[in-house]
Design an enzyme around this catalytic site. Structure first.
Site, short mmCIF file in Angstrom:
data_model
loop_
_atom_site.label_atom_id
_atom_site.label_comp_id
_atom_site.label_asym_id
_atom_site.label_seq_id
_atom_site.Cartn_x
_atom_site.Cartn_y
_atom_site.Cartn_z
N HIS A 1 -14.70 16.29 17.52
CA HIS A 1 -15.91 17.05 17.94
C HIS A 1 -15.76 17.43 19.42
O HIS A 1 -16.06 16.65 20.31
CB HIS A 1 -17.15 16.18 17.72
CG HIS A 1 -18.44 16.95 17.80
ND1 HIS A 1 -18.53 18.22 18.35
CD2 HIS A 1 -19.70 16.64 17.38
CE1 HIS A 1 -19.80 18.63 18.26
NE2 HIS A 1 -20.52 17.69 17.67
N HIS B 1 -20.49 21.85 21.40
CA HIS B 1 -21.95 21.65 21.49
C HIS B 1 -22.44 20.84 22.68
O HIS B 1 -23.54 20.29 22.65
CB HIS B 1 -22.50 21.01 20.19
CG HIS B 1 -22.15 21.78 18.95
ND1 HIS B 1 -22.34 21.31 17.69
CD2 HIS B 1 -21.60 23.01 18.80
CE1 HIS B 1 -21.93 22.19 16.78
NE2 HIS B 1 -21.47 23.24 17.45
N TYR C 1 -21.19 17.94 23.97
CA TYR C 1 -20.96 16.49 23.97
C TYR C 1 -19.74 16.17 24.85
O TYR C 1 -19.19 17.06 25.47
CB TYR C 1 -20.83 15.98 22.53
CG TYR C 1 -22.12 16.13 21.76
CD1 TYR C 1 -23.21 15.32 22.04
CD2 TYR C 1 -22.27 17.12 20.81
CE1 TYR C 1 -24.42 15.48 21.35
CE2 TYR C 1 -23.47 17.29 20.12
CZ TYR C 1 -24.55 16.46 20.40
OH TYR C 1 -25.74 16.63 19.74
C1 LIG Z 1 -29.06 18.30 10.87
C2 LIG Z 1 -27.85 18.86 11.56
C3 LIG Z 1 -26.95 18.00 12.16
C4 LIG Z 1 -25.79 18.49 12.78
N1 LIG Z 1 -24.88 17.61 13.30
C5 LIG Z 1 -23.69 18.05 13.74
C6 LIG Z 1 -22.66 17.14 14.08
O1 LIG Z 1 -22.76 15.91 13.96
N2 LIG Z 1 -21.49 17.67 14.53
C7 LIG Z 1 -21.29 19.01 14.67
O2 LIG Z 1 -20.23 19.43 15.10
N3 LIG Z 1 -22.27 19.89 14.33
C8 LIG Z 1 -23.43 19.45 13.84
N4 LIG Z 1 -24.38 20.35 13.41
C9 LIG Z 1 -24.06 21.80 13.39
C10 LIG Z 1 -23.50 22.19 12.00
O3 LIG Z 1 -22.25 21.63 11.76
C11 LIG Z 1 -23.38 23.72 11.86
O4 LIG Z 1 -22.45 24.19 12.77
C12 LIG Z 1 -24.71 24.43 12.04
O5 LIG Z 1 -25.72 23.81 11.26
C13 LIG Z 1 -24.61 25.90 11.64
O6 LIG Z 1 -24.26 26.00 10.28
P1 LIG Z 1 -25.38 26.39 9.17
O7 LIG Z 1 -26.04 27.62 9.69
O8 LIG Z 1 -24.57 26.61 7.92
O9 LIG Z 1 -26.32 25.25 9.06
C14 LIG Z 1 -25.55 19.88 12.81
C15 LIG Z 1 -26.48 20.74 12.22
C16 LIG Z 1 -27.59 20.26 11.59
C17 LIG Z 1 -28.53 21.22 10.92
#
Ligand SMILES: Cc1cc2nc3c(=O)[nH]c(=O)nc-3n(C[C@H](O)[C@H](O)[C@H](O)COP(=O)(O)O)c2cc1C
Length: 366
Positions: free
Chosen positions: A168, A171, A173
């Site tokens: 990761h 975002h 982190y």
């Molecule tokens: C509840 C939630 C938790 C997430 N946790 C992570 C995470 O742990 N690591 C990460 O790289 N992105 C995380 N994301 C981002 C998602 O991996 C993804 O990039 C984002 O939701 C956009 O995709 P989508 O539009 O298909 O939901 C999270 C998103 C959501 C909604």
């Protein structure tokens, strides 16, 4: 355009995936004390049973005192390893493939007004936001120990039989905090004026993870321009800057770039409609994963049956990009969080049966 494009196999190193659909990593905070429960294993198994080609787990943290910011976020060492073994076994029993997303939150704080860090916070310059200094910067020893913690977690992934490993690096982190000049003001070798200089920590983590997993297991690097601290950040402003950022990572051992953006159809730079994953593939010649709002809009799934959809997020737009090989794999987050059967329903053309994402889906493991 044919849906078959999404259901073509894809091979990276010794891993052959049955199709192009990836479950995006999503933090769920359902692992009390950091240990994934049987419900967590069953949650992933449901997606493996229903045509998700590769599952990337929620972020799971390395062995550093303050690597997580929520005690229900899973750890990836010690007592959690037997529980992760159960997750891997369940997914494999269903014919699926799975990669842990190895994580360290750095100075990103947890939820709630009374939140306190679990130990000394690791971050490049002690900032939680640009110029907001809250902690002491990491020392050389802490940096070395953190890199070694990534190597150890990667070794656990190999021992447990995971099919790939994702770092990761996105975002806002820890790894991204080093890369972003907003939070990295160091004047030693871990800082620097250019994005490539500030990527030294990321590169060392990539090398360490590669040592941990060996040569054959695919290493996926997740990156984003946007930060949770600021959605508008664009660290690489031109293709040349992006090349200088990503090419050294490819050389250090990245097999696949997972390019996080919030809407897959948005161009990365002016003058071309290529998205982030498209540019990463063009500039590094590595396979890439795109992500961002796939399957979220009702229009999206309806578009195939209605012909050319009016909305850019429609499935035809995704397939058009996949067909021209702009990227190789497509990650799906919220749509799969809401509906474990999402991929199977799309494969069968049962678009009207998919469950729309709703905030209530965050509260439980469906
Ligand atoms: C509840 C939630 C938790 C997430 N946790 C992570 C995470 O742990 N690591 C990460 O790289 N992105 C995380 N994301 C981002 C998602 O991996 C993804 O990039 C984002 O939701 C956009 O995709 P989508 O539009 O298909 O939901 C999270 C998103 C959501 C909604």
């Amino acid at each position: 355009m044919s849906l078959d494009l999404l259901f073509q196999p894809f091979t990276i190193k010794n891993l052959t995936l049955p199709n192009r659909l990836v479950m995006a990593p999503m933090t769920r905070s359902f692992s009390p004390g950091g240990i994934p429960t049987d419900e967590v294993a069953a949650y992933y198994r449901r997606r493996a049973e229903a045509d998700v080609g590769l599952i990337v787990t929620e972020g799971t943290v390395v062995d550093r005192p303050a690597a997580r910011n929520d005690e229900n976020v899973p750890i990836f060492y010690g007592d959690a390893l037997p529980a992760w073994k159960k997750v891997v076994d369940e997914v494999h029993a269903a014919g699926g493939h799975i990669a842990p997303q190895i994580w360290h939150v750095g100075s990103a704080r947890g939820q709630g007004a009374d939140w306190k860090p679990f130990g000394k916070v690791d971050s490049p310059s002690g900032m939680t936001a640009p110029d907001k200094v809250k902690f002491e910067p990491m020392t050389e020893e802490e940096i070395a120990d953190t890199i070694s913690a990534f190597e150890k977690s990667a070794g656990h992934a190999r021992e447990l039989g995971f099919d790939a490993v994702e770092i990761h690096g996105a975002h806002g982190y820890l790894i991204d905090q080093f890369m972003w000049d907003g939070l990295n003001r160091r004047d030693d070798r871990w800082g620097g004026k250019t994005l490539s200089e500030r990527s030294r920590f990321a590169i060392e983590v990539i090398k360490a993870v590669r040592r941990g997993i060996g040569e054959d297991i695919p290493l996926i690097m997740r990156l984003s321009q946007w930060k949770q601290q600021d959605y508008t950040v664009q660290m690489a402003k031109t293709p040349d800057e992006m090349a200088a950022w990503l090419q050294p990572m490819a050389e250090a051992g990245v097999d696949v770039f997972h390019c996080s953006q919030r809407r897959f159809w948005e161009p990365e730079f002016e003058g071309s409609d290529l998205n982030f994953a498209g540019w990463a593939k063009k500039l590094t010649a590595k396979p890439t994963i795109t992500v961002g709002s796939v399957g979220l809009d009702g229009e999206f799934l309806a578009s195939l049956t209605k012909g050319e959809g009016a909305h850019k997020s429609d499935l035809n737009e995704l397939l058009r990009r996949l067909e021209r090989e702009e990227f190789d794999l497509v990650a799906v987050g919220r749509a799969l969080l809401a509906d474990p059967q999402w991929a199977s329903k799309v494969k069968a053309g049962k678009f009207d049966e998919t469950v729309d994402f709703d905030r209530k889906h965050m509260m439980n493991l469906y």
